[in-house]
Design a protein around this motif. Structure first.
Motif, PDB file in Angstrom:
ATOM      1  N   THR A  15      35.757  -2.373  89.035  1.00 24.17           N
ATOM      2  CA  THR A  15      36.671  -1.985  87.946  1.00 24.17           C
ATOM      3  C   THR A  15      36.087  -0.924  87.018  1.00 24.17           C
ATOM      4  O   THR A  15      36.736  -0.554  86.043  1.00 24.17           O
ATOM      5  CB  THR A  15      37.006  -3.223  87.092  1.00 24.17           C
ATOM      6  N   GLN A 164      38.289  -8.657  80.077  1.00 22.08           N
ATOM      7  CA  GLN A 164      39.452  -7.884  80.522  1.00 22.08           C
ATOM      8  C   GLN A 164      39.195  -7.258  81.893  1.00 22.08           C
ATOM      9  O   GLN A 164      40.067  -7.227  82.758  1.00 22.08           O
ATOM     10  CB  GLN A 164      39.769  -6.777  79.499  1.00 22.08           C
ATOM     11  N   LEU A 168      41.169  -7.730  85.423  1.00 21.18           N
ATOM     12  CA  LEU A 168      41.602  -6.586  86.234  1.00 21.18           C
ATOM     13  C   LEU A 168      41.065  -6.718  87.658  1.00 21.18           C
ATOM     14  O   LEU A 168      41.781  -6.433  88.638  1.00 21.18           O
ATOM     15  CB  LEU A 168      41.107  -5.286  85.593  1.00 21.18           C
ATOM     16  N   TYR A 424      47.844  -3.835  82.230  1.00 16.39           N
ATOM     17  CA  TYR A 424      46.846  -3.603  83.268  1.00 16.39           C
ATOM     18  C   TYR A 424      47.185  -2.393  84.135  1.00 16.39           C
ATOM     19  O   TYR A 424      46.284  -1.779  84.729  1.00 16.39           O
ATOM     20  CB  TYR A 424      46.642  -4.872  84.106  1.00 16.39           C
TER      21      TYR A 424
END
Length: 978
Positions: A15, A164, A168, A424
């Protein structure tokens, strides 16, 4: 201590963008960092550059996985180790086999096994176990008591930076697994602690095992990846040395110079000498010779090509046959081809026909070696609405809700899941999704390619590297662009068809003759360009019409000003007006007149950006070229670009230009540079357009057959068939005794090919053609005995009328087809020793409505052979036709049109509007404009015939209809349906 870091190039797993990873590490005081994306090296060179900027020592490697199972992490001790890792990956990628449980005995690679791997390895002696480096994660410390951990290192994965990021990551894994987030298996996702811990935190965690920290740091300190970004990675020599290459290039050029210009053209000789000197200084001889070699191979095989790109500004390229545009005749700007600011060779875009390109690529692999050749990659990213659609599926939203969401992204989300999709989706924007193939880029390296990348096998068997065009250029590669297009297929096949149908050999390379041919000029003046490369679209036809274009130089300009940037900036309109009234042109500044007099002060070509930036604002040629490339999307350094923009305005102020002049010139640069062509590129396109125009002018029927057979033109097949009829052809439906698989021509009769029949199997068509070589079919019974075909396939042939010349009606044959198949009458194909008696049955009179044929054709061909206006149920009494437009300017009229094509666009306010293209009852074309209010009140309803009212407008001789009212006309019902 950081042996296992993932970026977002661990596709649908990691990510973290490369820059974010490195800058975060630098902020934590980390001085050495290992990149190990999962089965991927796409991020390596960007990672190395970012590390150097942030004073971090880069270490590179790969985390090898089979599905969700981590096998081992491999770290390169040096560039040779990186090569070993890539070779290992290539071996298993090519064989499509899973990676083995244990890595090979690398010479320059550290291999770290996860603790979990010990459980799945075969039994080893204690000494074997000691020889393997085992990685331990933070959560596994409690298990250390079970092992002798002398060779253990810290293997704490880094996959995200915060909570977060973890969320994701889970969403990406669900997308990869094509499942709902709630159904995502635990083993398919990372642990929630796979974050970038601070060095102090890791030391504290492993405080009881200081030797593990020492092992980790020792291993990392043994890894170095020194890479020289400044040197060329391309094949260095075509022959055995730089000197031999230059000598060969000079000989080829001087031979070509005489052919192109004669013996005594001093201007050409001086330019050739100047170019060859620079080519030698920059060591580009091999690049030119390799391109020449590829083109020569194509010529030897009878393939047509077009050479374009900035390299087409080169007189050397023109002399040795890479391109066919004369840089002296067209006054090409030399510095667009090459200048001190260029760090790579000029671009050569070499187009071949779509059906020849694969053979050309195969030749390149064989000629220069598979270890040294690969296709260039591109990454398909989660962009625009794609991320939102994927996330909607993951959250289980219904299809209609997902579509509503992506079509109205600015609207307030309706529920918490929609909010999450939007949240997202923004985070995923531009994340790489999967590896694809660049449109035409090929790399030919000096060293084996495994020094730079692993190779991924693609469906056609050609391997692709793992980096894109930006990285390619950064690390010192200059790609060779080998592209395909249908236009060359049209030309090539036209020549073959003309030879067969008329016994005439055609030379399409006599471009100078074409430019002066009055019939071709008239063809262009009448904008009769359907089927002709690049100039057949309604927009281009309108532009030719408005310009009154009937010469080569105007067509060259038109090829560039049709591009979106020029058109949307208002400069296309300005160019047309100035073209008609050059005496009224008012230049914004005398310098602009000096630079752009040929194009009436309008920037038309890419080199105009360089000219203006350099000569008007005083930027260096290097800065001017960066400006041009940045605006065309081929340059990545936004900071460097912004510095140049600032310098532009500073220079303008220093040179004494007022603010209005500086800003207006900048607006013109900015508005179109990203979409314009180089002049050489436009000129190359115009050459091909002239070849098409020549063929359409003198051999229109053969040309249209070639266009039909190559597909991929601007229009549907129906309208190319229509155009052939306009040019005098007699069009025939597929016929068992006349048609081939592709469309063919005999005299003026065009027989549509079996390829156009929806649902007809290729093998059936081949059987028909093969059996016909022995003798033609003399009856339906004869056909059924010789061609083994099922009922479904047989009915397709019956419905299209393929047996019409044997004296049967469709209805009779429908009965016969069912009878023969149901009674197992069909037998394997073959030539019988004796004629078999045919069986016939008396049938009652079967009624037939001609409309049935139209509906059969519509279903099987996608269009009807008769005039579509015959299908109108209640035809309005309207006598106005397209030929009357010129006499009705400013008047409100009514007309019926058959929709050819439709282009949607948006006004500056974001409202949707359309440009329509129709034919009238007599097959003549006309244009319509549908402004937002008209679109809203009278929307288009798909294919068909429309009754329209509107005002006739005229602009530079081109007439169109501004539609104010419209309705789709009903057609006769299908008589086959009760």
């Amino acid at each position: 201590m950081y042996l296992n870091c993932h970026t977002f190039y661990s596709l649908r797993f990691g990510t973290i963008p490369i820059k974010t990873l490195v800058e975060t590490a630098a902020g934590l005081g980390i001085k050495r960092l290992a990149l190990t994306d999962i089965n991927n090296t796409s991020a390596v060179f960007d990672f190395v550059k970012e590390c150097r900027k942030n004073d971090i020592e880069p270490v590179v490697g790969v985390e090898f996985r089979n599905g969700d199972d981590m096998m081992y992490v491999c770290l390169a001790k040096n560039p040779d180790g990186f090569s070993e890792i890539n070779s290992f990956r290539n071996q298993y990628h090519k064989a499509q086999k899973p990676f083995p449980l244990t890595a090979p005995d690398f010479k320059n690679v550290h291999v770290i096994y996860p603790l979990e791997a010990l459980k799945r390895m075969p039994a080893h002696t204690s000494s074997d176990k000691k020889s393997k480096t085992i990685g331990i994660q933070v959560h596994e410390i409690s298990q250390l008591y079970k092992y002798n951990h002398d060779d253990f290192v810290v293997l704490q994965p880094v996959t995200f930076l915060d909570k977060q990021g973890f969320n994701l990551h889970r969403l990406l894994r669900a997308i990869d697994n094509n499942c709902l987030l709630s159904k995502l298996p635990r083993y398919s996702q990372a642990r929630n602690d796979e974050m970038l811990f601070a060095p102090e935190q890791l030391r504290e965690t492993f405080a009881a095992y200081p030797h593990i920290i020492e092992n980790t740091e020792k291993l990392l300190n043994e890894c170095h990846f020194d890479f020289d970004f400044s040197t060329s990675k391309n094949r260095l020599n075509y022959l055995d040395s730089r000197e031999s290459d230059l000598l060969m290039l000079k000989q080829l050029t001087m031979t070509g110079l005489v052919k192109r210009y004669g013996k005594d053209n001093q201007e050409a000789l001086e330019r050739v000498s100047r170019e060859l000197k620079i080519i030698d200084e920059l060591n580009y001889s091999a690049y030119f010779l390799i391109t020449w070699d590829i083109v020569e191979y194509g010529k030897g095989k009878g393939f047509y090509h077009v050479g374009r790109g900035s390299g087409a500004n080169s007189i050397v390229a023109y002399c040795i046959g890479i391109t066919d545009v004369d840089p002296i005749e067209l006054d090409f700007y030399f510095e667009r081809f090459i200048n001190p600011g260029r760090t790579s060779p000029p671009d050569f875009d070499i187009d071949f026909s779509w059906d020849n390109r694969d053979e050309i690529i195969q030749y390149i692999f064989e000629k220069f070696g598979r270890e040294h050749v690969c296709l260039l990659a591109t990454h398909v990213t989660f962009k625009d609405r794609s991320a939102y659609r994927e996330l909607g599926k993951v959250f289980g939203l219904p299809e209609h809700e997902i579509e509503s969401l992506v079509q109205n992204l600015r609207a307030e989300p309706g529920n918490e899941y929609a909010q999450l999709v939007l949240k997202y989706g923004k985070l995923m924007d531009d994340f790489p999704n999967y590896l694809s193939i660049h449109a035409g880029g090929i790399l030919i390296s000096e060293k084996p390619l495994n020094h730079f990348t692993a190779l991924v096998q693609m469906p056609k068997g050609f391997p692709v590297c793992e980096f894109d065009m930006y990285v390619c250029e950064d690390i010192g590669f200059a790609k060779f662009d080998i592209l395909s297009q249908r236009g060359l297929g049209h030309i090539k096949e036209s020549i073959d068809i003309i030879r067969e149908n008329r016994q005439i050999e055609v030379d399409v390379h006599a471009i100078q003759d074409f430019k002066n041919d009055p019939n071709i000029r008239e063809q262009m003046r009448r904008h009769e360009t359907m089927g002709c490369f690049y100039i057949e679209s309604p927009a281009m036809r309108q532009l030719i019409w408005k310009l009154g274009c009937d010469d080569y130089l105007t067509l060259v300009a038109a090829s560039s000003i049709i591009r979106p940037g020029v058109a949307s900036s208002g400069m296309m309109q300005a160019f047309i007006l100035r073209h008609h009234h050059p005496e009224k042109v008012q230049y914004i500044h005398p310098k602009m007149e000096e630079l752009l007099k040929e194009t009436y002060g309008v920037m038309v070509y890419q080199e105009d950006v360089i000219k203006v930036a350099h000569h008007f604002s005083g930027l260096t040629l290097a800065e001017s070229d960066i400006l041009r490339r940045a605006m065309s999307g081929k340059y990545r350094s936004r900071i460097e670009f912004e510095k140049i923009v600032d310098r532009y305005f500073e220079n303008c102020k220093t040179l004494g230009y007022d603010d209005y002049t500086a800003k207006e010139v900048w607006r013109q640069i900015e508005s179109f540079a990203g979409y314009s062509f180089s002049k050489a590129h436009s000129a190359s396109y115009a050459v091909e357009s002239y070849q098409s125009l020549f063929l359409k002018t003198y051999y229109p029927l053969e040309f249209m057959v070639a266009v039909i057979n190559n597909f991929g033109g601007f229009y549907k097949t129906e309208f190319y068939v229509h155009e052939a009829r306009r040019q005098g052809a007699r069009i025939e439906l597929p016929d068992i005794n006349q048609s081939n698989y592709l469309t063919s021509i005999q005299g003026i009769t065009i027989w549509l090919g079996f390829i156009h029949l929806k649902g007809l199997e290729k093998n059936v068509a081949k059987q028909i053609i093969e059996q016909r070589k022995t003798r033609k079919f003399h009856s339906f019974d004869d056909f059924c005995r010789r061609v083994p075909v099922g009922l479904e396939q047989l009915i397709i042939l019956v419905r299209i009328g393929a047996f019409r010349n044997l004296g049967y009606t469709k209805k009779e044959l429908m009965w016969e087809s069912h009878l023969k198949v149901n009674h197992r009458y069909l037998i394997p194909a073959g030539n019988e020793l004796f004629e078999t008696q045919e069986v016939h049955y008396e049938l009652p009179e079967l009624l037939h409505d001609p409309l049935e044929d139209a509906y059969d054709e519509l279903e099987l061909l996608g269009f009807i052979m008769q005039n579509p206006f015959n299908l109108i149920y209640k035809k309005p009494e309207i006598s106005f036709h397209a030929n009357n437009l010129q006499r009705a300017v400013g008047r409100h009229i009514e007309i019926i049109g058959y929709l050819v094509t439709l282009k949607s666009t948006r006004t500056r306010k974001g409202e949707k509007m359309f440009f329509g293209y129709f034919t009238d009852e007599y097959g003549e074309f006309f244009d319509t404009v549908h402004f937002p209010k008209s679109c809203e009140m009278y929307p288009f309803k798909g294919w068909g015939l429309y009754h329209m009212k509107g005002m006739v407008t005229e602009e530079f001789g081109h007439c169109g209809i501004q539609v104010t009212w419209m309705e789709k006309l009903a057609i006769w019902a299908d008589p086959r349906i009760d």
